[in-house]
Design a protein around this motif. Structure first.
Motif, PDB file in Angstrom:
ATOM      1  N   ALA A  35      34.402  31.223  45.292  1.00  0.00           N
ATOM      2  CA  ALA A  35      35.496  32.077  44.847  1.00  0.00           C
ATOM      3  C   ALA A  35      35.828  33.094  45.927  1.00  0.00           C
ATOM      4  CB  ALA A  35      35.088  32.797  43.563  1.00  0.00           C
ATOM      5  N   LYS A  36      37.127  33.370  46.057  1.00  0.00           N
ATOM      6  CA  LYS A  36      37.591  34.337  47.057  1.00  0.00           C
ATOM      7  C   LYS A  36      37.242  35.755  46.607  1.00  0.00           C
ATOM      8  CE  LYS A  36      41.523  33.847  49.409  1.00  0.00           C
ATOM      9  NZ  LYS A  36      42.974  33.835  49.692  1.00  0.00           N
ATOM     10  N   TYR A  37      36.745  36.537  47.549  1.00  0.00           N
ATOM     11  CA  TYR A  37      36.456  37.944  47.288  1.00  0.00           C
ATOM     12  C   TYR A  37      37.635  38.762  47.805  1.00  0.00           C
ATOM     13  CZ  TYR A  37      33.928  42.373  47.173  1.00  0.00           C
ATOM     14  OH  TYR A  37      33.536  43.665  46.911  1.00  0.00           O
ATOM     15  N   PHE A  43      35.409  33.280  51.022  1.00  0.00           N
ATOM     16  CA  PHE A  43      34.926  32.584  49.835  1.00  0.00           C
ATOM     17  C   PHE A  43      33.409  32.685  49.755  1.00  0.00           C
ATOM     18  CE2 PHE A  43      39.136  30.931  50.055  1.00  0.00           C
ATOM     19  CZ  PHE A  43      39.463  30.566  48.759  1.00  0.00           C
ATOM     20  N   TYR A  44      32.901  32.969  48.541  1.00  0.00           N
ATOM     21  CA  TYR A  44      31.474  33.119  48.305  1.00  0.00           C
ATOM     22  C   TYR A  44      31.056  32.301  47.096  1.00  0.00           C
ATOM     23  CZ  TYR A  44      31.903  37.105  51.449  1.00  0.00           C
ATOM     24  OH  TYR A  44      32.155  37.890  52.536  1.00  0.00           O
ATOM     25  N   ALA A  45      29.766  31.967  47.036  1.00  0.00           N
ATOM     26  CA  ALA A  45      29.231  31.242  45.888  1.00  0.00           C
ATOM     27  C   ALA A  45      29.412  32.091  44.643  1.00  0.00           C
ATOM     28  CB  ALA A  45      27.748  30.942  46.106  1.00  0.00           C
ATOM     29  N   ALA A  46      29.864  31.439  43.565  1.00  0.00           N
ATOM     30  CA  ALA A  46      30.106  32.152  42.310  1.00  0.00           C
ATOM     31  C   ALA A  46      29.831  31.211  41.146  1.00  0.00           C
ATOM     32  CB  ALA A  46      31.541  32.659  42.260  1.00  0.00           C
ATOM     33  N   VAL A  64      34.669  35.025  37.193  1.00  0.00           N
ATOM     34  CA  VAL A  64      33.480  34.566  37.904  1.00  0.00           C
ATOM     35  C   VAL A  64      32.546  35.731  38.198  1.00  0.00           C
ATOM     36  CG1 VAL A  64      34.721  32.648  39.010  1.00  0.00           C
ATOM     37  CG2 VAL A  64      34.497  34.828  40.216  1.00  0.00           C
ATOM     38  N   LYS A  65      31.278  35.397  38.372  1.00  0.00           N
ATOM     39  CA  LYS A  65      30.279  36.356  38.846  1.00  0.00           C
ATOM     40  C   LYS A  65      29.802  35.829  40.191  1.00  0.00           C
ATOM     41  CE  LYS A  65      25.935  38.674  37.707  1.00  0.00           C
ATOM     42  NZ  LYS A  65      25.661  38.925  39.088  1.00  0.00           N
ATOM     43  N   TYR A  66      29.860  36.684  41.200  1.00  0.00           N
ATOM     44  CA  TYR A  66      29.431  36.280  42.531  1.00  0.00           C
ATOM     45  C   TYR A  66      27.909  36.181  42.563  1.00  0.00           C
ATOM     46  CZ  TYR A  66      34.241  37.200  43.810  1.00  0.00           C
ATOM     47  OH  TYR A  66      35.607  37.164  43.870  1.00  0.00           O
ATOM     48  N   VAL A  67      27.391  35.026  43.004  1.00  0.00           N
ATOM     49  CA  VAL A  67      25.955  34.768  43.031  1.00  0.00           C
ATOM     50  C   VAL A  67      25.276  35.710  44.026  1.00  0.00           C
ATOM     51  CG1 VAL A  67      24.179  33.035  43.542  1.00  0.00           C
ATOM     52  CG2 VAL A  67      26.297  32.347  42.406  1.00  0.00           C
ATOM     53  N   GLY A  68      24.249  36.411  43.539  1.00  0.00           N
ATOM     54  CA  GLY A  68      23.520  37.343  44.401  1.00  0.00           C
ATOM     55  C   GLY A  68      24.118  38.735  44.450  1.00  0.00           C
ATOM     56  N   TYR A  69      25.215  38.944  43.745  1.00  0.00           N
ATOM     57  CA  TYR A  69      25.882  40.249  43.720  1.00  0.00           C
ATOM     58  C   TYR A  69      26.116  40.655  42.274  1.00  0.00           C
ATOM     59  CZ  TYR A  69      26.804  39.120  48.586  1.00  0.00           C
ATOM     60  OH  TYR A  69      26.660  38.775  49.897  1.00  0.00           O
ATOM     61  N   ASP A  70      26.186  41.944  42.034  1.00  0.00           N
ATOM     62  CA  ASP A  70      26.418  42.441  40.679  1.00  0.00           C
ATOM     63  C   ASP A  70      27.902  42.740  40.516  1.00  0.00           C
ATOM     64  OD1 ASP A  70      25.770  43.234  38.122  1.00  0.00           O
ATOM     65  OD2 ASP A  70      25.477  45.322  38.702  1.00  0.00           O
ATOM     66  N   ASP A  78      44.091  29.431  42.555  1.00  0.00           N
ATOM     67  CA  ASP A  78      44.269  29.395  44.011  1.00  0.00           C
ATOM     68  C   ASP A  78      43.124  30.102  44.738  1.00  0.00           C
ATOM     69  OD1 ASP A  78      46.663  28.068  43.670  1.00  0.00           O
ATOM     70  OD2 ASP A  78      47.881  29.883  43.827  1.00  0.00           O
ATOM     71  N   GLU A  79      42.398  30.941  44.013  1.00  0.00           N
ATOM     72  CA  GLU A  79      41.308  31.702  44.619  1.00  0.00           C
ATOM     73  C   GLU A  79      39.950  31.056  44.376  1.00  0.00           C
ATOM     74  OE1 GLU A  79      42.768  36.242  44.330  1.00  0.00           O
ATOM     75  OE2 GLU A  79      42.674  35.196  42.405  1.00  0.00           O
ATOM     76  N   LEU A  80      39.963  29.826  43.859  1.00  0.00           N
ATOM     77  CA  LEU A  80      38.725  29.104  43.554  1.00  0.00           C
ATOM     78  C   LEU A  80      38.701  27.779  44.288  1.00  0.00           C
ATOM     79  CD1 LEU A  80      38.760  29.584  39.686  1.00  0.00           C
ATOM     80  CD2 LEU A  80      37.524  30.972  41.354  1.00  0.00           C
ATOM     81  N   LYS A  81      37.502  27.332  44.652  1.00  0.00           N
ATOM     82  CA  LYS A  81      37.333  26.011  45.249  1.00  0.00           C
ATOM     83  C   LYS A  81      36.225  25.287  44.493  1.00  0.00           C
ATOM     84  CE  LYS A  81      38.730  27.304  49.917  1.00  0.00           C
ATOM     85  NZ  LYS A  81      38.288  27.423  51.318  1.00  0.00           N
TER      86      LYS A  81
END
Length: 102
Positions: A35-37, A43-46, A64-70, A78-81
């Motif tokens: 997912a785009k931040y 793009f980061y794992a989410a 989404v919740k970004y993996v490893g981040y709160d 368009d902001e997801l892959k």
């Protein structure tokens, strides 16, 4: 946003729904994707934590919740892959950089 319309029956009753909501049906809570931040455009794992069909969420129907981040965010498709989503006009996602061998 774009809308998908389907005409039905002899009286041509037209049923329309947001294309984003229709495409988001391929996503489910717990699905891992990238997912785009918003702050850096990368793009980061989410992980999907919610998918909304509400009209007010039609532009950004996936939370989404970004993996490893709160941190969580409502995003547009368009902001997801993900392989679960149809290919966007932007083309295929670039492959992840290979990790250096030790």
């Amino acid at each position: 946003g774009r809308r998908l319309c389907i005409s039905q029956g002899p009286r041509v009753r037209v049923q329309c729904e947001s294309v984003g909501a229709a495409m988001a049906e391929g996503l489910s809570v717990g699905l891992r994707l990238t997912a785009k931040y918003a702050l850096d455009g990368e793009f980061y794992a989410a992980e999907v934590v919610a998918v909304s069909e509400a009209k007010k969420r039609s532009k950004a129907p996936v939370k989404v919740k970004y993996v490893g981040y709160d941190e969580e965010a409502w995003l547009s498709l368009d902001e997801l892959k993900s392989k679960k989503l149809p290919k966007s006009s932007a083309g295929a996602a670039p492959k992840a950089k290979a990790k250096a061998k030790a």
